[in-house]
Write an enzyme that holds these catalytic residues in place. Structure first.
Site, short mmCIF file in Angstrom:
data_model
loop_
_atom_site.label_atom_id
_atom_site.label_comp_id
_atom_site.label_asym_id
_atom_site.label_seq_id
_atom_site.Cartn_x
_atom_site.Cartn_y
_atom_site.Cartn_z
CD GLU A 1 43.93 31.63 37.87
OE1 GLU A 1 43.95 32.57 38.96
OE2 GLU A 1 44.57 31.30 36.94
CD GLU B 1 35.12 48.40 24.85
OE1 GLU B 1 35.15 49.63 25.12
OE2 GLU B 1 36.06 47.47 24.92
#
Length: 297
Positions: free
Chosen positions: A81, A112
């Site tokens: 963004e 992960e």
């Protein structure tokens, strides 16, 4: 073996599965209300991270986010963004999520645990860069690999966690530990811990952009006007900042070739667009500094 606070059982929500829907939602909301005060408690650490990132970006270096699961998704969202909101290049603030971009919509929980994958993601960092690791538990191996590799390459390191005793804190120059406590649903860090990650990353990146002169007052001067809504926002921003009528702002924006920051300086300083553009180039695009430059001539 130490357990992150997010993995502890919440005594306030033990009977959540026996409550009417509205009471259940009130209970979740009561837990959510604890997040903002927890973030407020770590603002000095957020400020320290902002200073590192400002120094990096101002010197032409980059900020990289690393995370897995919810934390990684928050990081990707925040980085994505910044270009449309503040006009910063996608290559300047980069987000890496364990499992790649497909992990945004499909869980890649096994990734992960891969330390080497994190190290590989950080392979391009160097002195002057900033690596921000986001992990609720403060233990994620992927983030550990990224921060360790980033530090070895000479980059500054930041850890954003929900665990004040995070084992990965030793790999960070700054540890932003938001103590959100046990989740309403034990271990579901998409809840309070995820909200805290969102708040911290939003505050961090927004403060960085403001410090870099990507706003004038609280108005977005560098947004990328890629649709009619944003083009209207450009004109509205110029009118709000200058007090001038919309037609005058529209004309100035057109004369500036759609560059709202150039149009803004031209209108505020009552100077030609070419002069406004030169002043901005000489002051790293900071509106206040450009106005001082013009008025001092």
């Amino acid at each position: 073996m130490s357990v992150s606070p997010t993995e502890e059982r919440n005594p306030h929500t033990v009977y959540i599965d026996q409550l009417p829907t509205l009471d259940m939602l009130r209970l979740i909301n009561a837990e959510d209300r604890k997040v903002a005060p927890a973030v407020a408690a770590v603002l000095p650490e957020v400020a320290a991270a902002v200073e590192l990132a400002v120094a990096a970006l101002r010197s032409g270096r980059r900020m990289h986010y690393f995370g897995a699961g919810t934390s990684g998704r928050m990081a990707v969202l925040d980085a994505a963004e910044l270009h449309p909101t503040f006009g910063v290049g996608y290559e300047r603030v980069v987000a890496h999520i364990a499992g790649g971009l497909s992990a945004l919509h499909t869980a890649a929980e096994g990734a992960e645990d891969d330390v080497e994958l994190g190290a590989a993601a950080a392979a391009g960092l160097g002195p002057g860069d900033v690596a921000v690791g986001a992990t609720a538990s403060g233990t994620t191996p992927y983030v550990a690999g990224a921060l360790r590799a980033a530090r070895a390459a000479g980059a500054s390191t930041v850890l954003v966690s929900a665990n004040p005793a995070a084992p990965l804190a030793d790999l960070a120059d700054v540890h932003i530990a938001v103590d959100t406590g046990p989740e309403a649903i034990t271990g579901s860090t998409r809840m309070k811990a995820g909200t805290a990650q969102k708040l911290v990353l939003n505050a961090l990146s927004t403060a960085v952009m403001v410090r870099l002169g990507r706003t004038y007052s609280n108005l977005m001067t560098d947004m990328v006007a890629s649709n009619s809504k944003l083009r209207d926002r450009q004109v509205r921003m110029l009118a709000q900042a200058t007090g001038l009528p919309v037609p005058a702002c529209t004309a100035a924006l057109a004369e500036a070739g759609g560059d709202s920051k150039v149009a803004l300086v031209a209108l505020l300083a009552q100077t030609p667009v070419a002069e406004a553009r030169r002043a901005l180039e000489q002051t790293d695009g900071v509106v206040h500094a450009a106005l001082v430059e013009i008025r001092g001539r």
